[in-house]
Every structure is written in C-alpha cells, then in structure tokens.
Design a protein around this motif. Structure first.
Motif, PDB file in Angstrom:
ATOM      1  N   ARG A  98       0.835  -1.210   0.000  1.00  0.00           N
ATOM      2  CA  ARG A  98       0.000   0.000   0.000  1.00  0.00           C
ATOM      3  C   ARG A  98       0.867   1.257   0.000  1.00  0.00           C
ATOM      4  O   ARG A  98       0.450   2.300  -0.489  1.00  0.00           O
ATOM      5  CB  ARG A  98      -0.947   0.004   1.197  1.00  0.00           C
ATOM      6  N   ARG A  99       2.056   1.157   0.566  1.00  0.00           N
ATOM      7  CA  ARG A  99       2.977   2.303   0.589  1.00  0.00           C
ATOM      8  C   ARG A  99       3.844   2.384  -0.665  1.00  0.00           C
ATOM      9  O   ARG A  99       4.624   3.315  -0.824  1.00  0.00           O
ATOM     10  CB  ARG A  99       3.878   2.219   1.827  1.00  0.00           C
ATOM     11  N   THR A 100       3.731   1.391  -1.545  1.00  0.00           N
ATOM     12  CA  THR A 100       4.538   1.326  -2.766  1.00  0.00           C
ATOM     13  C   THR A 100       3.768   1.993  -3.904  1.00  0.00           C
ATOM     14  O   THR A 100       2.583   1.739  -4.096  1.00  0.00           O
ATOM     15  CB  THR A 100       4.839  -0.141  -3.120  1.00  0.00           C
ATOM     16  N   SER A 101       4.442   2.840  -4.649  1.00  0.00           N
ATOM     17  CA  SER A 101       3.773   3.561  -5.737  1.00  0.00           C
ATOM     18  C   SER A 101       3.367   2.592  -6.851  1.00  0.00           C
ATOM     19  O   SER A 101       3.929   1.498  -6.995  1.00  0.00           O
ATOM     20  CB  SER A 101       4.703   4.627  -6.316  1.00  0.00           C
ATOM     21  N   ALA A 102       2.410   3.043  -7.651  1.00  0.00           N
ATOM     22  CA  ALA A 102       1.960   2.237  -8.792  1.00  0.00           C
ATOM     23  C   ALA A 102       3.126   1.976  -9.742  1.00  0.00           C
ATOM     24  O   ALA A 102       3.250   0.879 -10.294  1.00  0.00           O
ATOM     25  CB  ALA A 102       0.816   2.943  -9.511  1.00  0.00           C
ATOM     26  N   LEU A 103       3.985   2.958  -9.929  1.00  0.00           N
ATOM     27  CA  LEU A 103       5.147   2.778 -10.799  1.00  0.00           C
ATOM     28  C   LEU A 103       6.061   1.679 -10.264  1.00  0.00           C
ATOM     29  O   LEU A 103       6.484   0.791 -11.019  1.00  0.00           O
ATOM     30  CB  LEU A 103       5.929   4.087 -10.930  1.00  0.00           C
ATOM     31  N   GLN A 108       6.949  -1.968 -11.974  1.00  0.00           N
ATOM     32  CA  GLN A 108       8.328  -2.400 -12.239  1.00  0.00           C
ATOM     33  C   GLN A 108       8.583  -3.793 -11.664  1.00  0.00           C
ATOM     34  O   GLN A 108       9.251  -4.620 -12.295  1.00  0.00           O
ATOM     35  CB  GLN A 108       9.314  -1.381 -11.676  1.00  0.00           C
ATOM     36  N   ILE A 109       8.048  -4.058 -10.490  1.00  0.00           N
ATOM     37  CA  ILE A 109       8.185  -5.389  -9.882  1.00  0.00           C
ATOM     38  C   ILE A 109       7.513  -6.433 -10.754  1.00  0.00           C
ATOM     39  O   ILE A 109       8.078  -7.501 -11.037  1.00  0.00           O
ATOM     40  CB  ILE A 109       7.589  -5.393  -8.457  1.00  0.00           C
ATOM     41  N   LEU A 110       6.296  -6.138 -11.214  1.00  0.00           N
ATOM     42  CA  LEU A 110       5.563  -7.090 -12.062  1.00  0.00           C
ATOM     43  C   LEU A 110       6.262  -7.308 -13.403  1.00  0.00           C
ATOM     44  O   LEU A 110       6.309  -8.429 -13.905  1.00  0.00           O
ATOM     45  CB  LEU A 110       4.125  -6.614 -12.276  1.00  0.00           C
ATOM     46  N   ARG A 111       6.795  -6.250 -13.972  1.00  0.00           N
ATOM     47  CA  ARG A 111       7.525  -6.396 -15.248  1.00  0.00           C
ATOM     48  C   ARG A 111       8.766  -7.275 -15.071  1.00  0.00           C
ATOM     49  O   ARG A 111       9.065  -8.101 -15.912  1.00  0.00           O
ATOM     50  CB  ARG A 111       7.909  -5.036 -15.814  1.00  0.00           C
ATOM     51  N   ARG A 112       9.472  -7.093 -13.970  1.00  0.00           N
ATOM     52  CA  ARG A 112      10.659  -7.919 -13.711  1.00  0.00           C
ATOM     53  C   ARG A 112      10.260  -9.383 -13.530  1.00  0.00           C
ATOM     54  O   ARG A 112      10.931 -10.285 -14.035  1.00  0.00           O
ATOM     55  CB  ARG A 112      11.399  -7.409 -12.464  1.00  0.00           C
ATOM     56  N   ALA A 113       9.149  -9.613 -12.830  1.00  0.00           N
ATOM     57  CA  ALA A 113       8.659 -10.986 -12.668  1.00  0.00           C
ATOM     58  C   ALA A 113       8.313 -11.591 -14.030  1.00  0.00           C
ATOM     59  O   ALA A 113       8.618 -12.767 -14.290  1.00  0.00           O
ATOM     60  CB  ALA A 113       7.442 -11.009 -11.755  1.00  0.00           C
ATOM     61  N   ALA A 114       7.707 -10.802 -14.905  1.00  0.00           N
ATOM     62  CA  ALA A 114       7.352 -11.291 -16.241  1.00  0.00           C
ATOM     63  C   ALA A 114       8.604 -11.641 -17.039  1.00  0.00           C
ATOM     64  O   ALA A 114       8.639 -12.664 -17.737  1.00  0.00           O
ATOM     65  CB  ALA A 114       6.522 -10.250 -16.982  1.00  0.00           C
ATOM     66  N   VAL A 115       9.642 -10.821 -16.941  1.00  0.00           N
ATOM     67  CA  VAL A 115      10.905 -11.104 -17.640  1.00  0.00           C
ATOM     68  C   VAL A 115      11.493 -12.423 -17.143  1.00  0.00           C
ATOM     69  O   VAL A 115      11.911 -13.281 -17.936  1.00  0.00           O
ATOM     70  CB  VAL A 115      11.907  -9.941 -17.451  1.00  0.00           C
ATOM     71  N   LEU A 116      11.516 -12.602 -15.823  1.00  0.00           N
ATOM     72  CA  LEU A 116      12.064 -13.839 -15.254  1.00  0.00           C
ATOM     73  C   LEU A 116      11.259 -15.057 -15.700  1.00  0.00           C
ATOM     74  O   LEU A 116      11.828 -16.115 -16.013  1.00  0.00           O
ATOM     75  CB  LEU A 116      12.100 -13.757 -13.724  1.00  0.00           C
ATOM     76  N   MET A 117       9.942 -14.918 -15.756  1.00  0.00           N
ATOM     77  CA  MET A 117       9.112 -16.037 -16.212  1.00  0.00           C
ATOM     78  C   MET A 117       9.369 -16.342 -17.681  1.00  0.00           C
ATOM     79  O   MET A 117       9.430 -17.507 -18.072  1.00  0.00           O
ATOM     80  CB  MET A 117       7.630 -15.736 -15.979  1.00  0.00           C
ATOM     81  N   ARG A 118       9.528 -15.293 -18.509  1.00  0.00           N
ATOM     82  CA  ARG A 118       9.819 -15.542 -19.929  1.00  0.00           C
ATOM     83  C   ARG A 118      11.150 -16.263 -20.097  1.00  0.00           C
ATOM     84  O   ARG A 118      11.283 -17.156 -20.920  1.00  0.00           O
ATOM     85  CB  ARG A 118       9.833 -14.228 -20.709  1.00  0.00           C
ATOM     86  N   GLU A 119      12.137 -15.855 -19.305  1.00  0.00           N
ATOM     87  CA  GLU A 119      13.456 -16.480 -19.381  1.00  0.00           C
ATOM     88  C   GLU A 119      13.402 -17.955 -18.995  1.00  0.00           C
ATOM     89  O   GLU A 119      14.203 -18.748 -19.482  1.00  0.00           O
ATOM     90  CB  GLU A 119      14.443 -15.750 -18.460  1.00  0.00           C
ATOM     91  N   ARG A 120      12.475 -18.312 -18.138  1.00  0.00           N
ATOM     92  CA  ARG A 120      12.379 -19.697 -17.651  1.00  0.00           C
ATOM     93  C   ARG A 120      11.107 -20.381 -18.139  1.00  0.00           C
ATOM     94  O   ARG A 120      10.671 -21.372 -17.556  1.00  0.00           O
ATOM     95  CB  ARG A 120      12.420 -19.695 -16.125  1.00  0.00           C
ATOM     96  N   SER A 121      10.523 -19.875 -19.217  1.00  0.00           N
ATOM     97  CA  SER A 121       9.211 -20.354 -19.659  1.00  0.00           C
ATOM     98  C   SER A 121       9.197 -21.853 -19.967  1.00  0.00           C
ATOM     99  O   SER A 121       8.254 -22.551 -19.592  1.00  0.00           O
ATOM    100  CB  SER A 121       8.703 -19.553 -20.849  1.00  0.00           C
TER     101      SER A 121
END
Length: 98
Positions: free
Chosen positions: A53-58, A62-75
C-alpha cells in the motif's frame, strides 16, 4: 525442495510426496507446513500488504515487469514443471506460462 516462508527458505522433517498424475512417479517432496508456519505466513502476508500500500503504482509495475521477464526467461522450465505436476500436455503448459 524447501518452502519460502516469511522471507526465508526453510525445511521441515515431515514431507509430502508430489506425484505425477500421469504415472504416479515421484516428482519431488515438499515440506509439510505446521500450524505455526501457516500463522507466520499469514502475518507476513499482512505485513506485505501494508508495505505494498505504501509502494507507488510505478514501483509495483516495475516489480511485475521484472517478474514477467524472469518467467519468460524460464518459460520452458516452468511449462515442463506444470506438465509433470498436472499431467497437461506440454503445448497447454506452454500456453499457460505465456
């Protein structure tokens, strides 16, 4: 395999077999969580929700995008694991990961 609990990897003596639904072969063993483990997990989730809740939308994006990159790398690895654990055909598991 270990379990990630409240920010730490931990293990338990009691284990649960994870078996393939296709042929019942042993895939791995996972720790059996205790009642206290569940309590610790819930407390950590509540703390994490307050932090988010204290973390900005931006920052969250960024956290979600990094998670998506990691998932693509290990798809492929993730798809094969889904196939082993759920008995799905590999093509379906690849779609699920994507």
């Amino acid at each position: 395999m270990h379990m990630f609990l409240a920010g730490q990897w931990c293990n338990r003596d009691e284990r649960i077999d994870v078996r393939s639904p296709y042929d019942a072969s042993l895939i791995d063993q996972v720790p059996r969580a205790t009642r206290d483990d569940v309590g610790r997990a819930l407390a950590a989730l509540e703390m994490g929700a307050r932090e988010m809740r204290r973390t900005s939308a931006l920052e969250r994006s960024q956290i979600l995008r990094r998670a998506a990159v990691l998932m693509r790398e290990r798809s492929e690895e993730l798809a094969r694991l889904i196939t082993r654990e759920e008995g799905k055909i590999l093509a379906e598991s690849r779609l699920e990961v994507n």
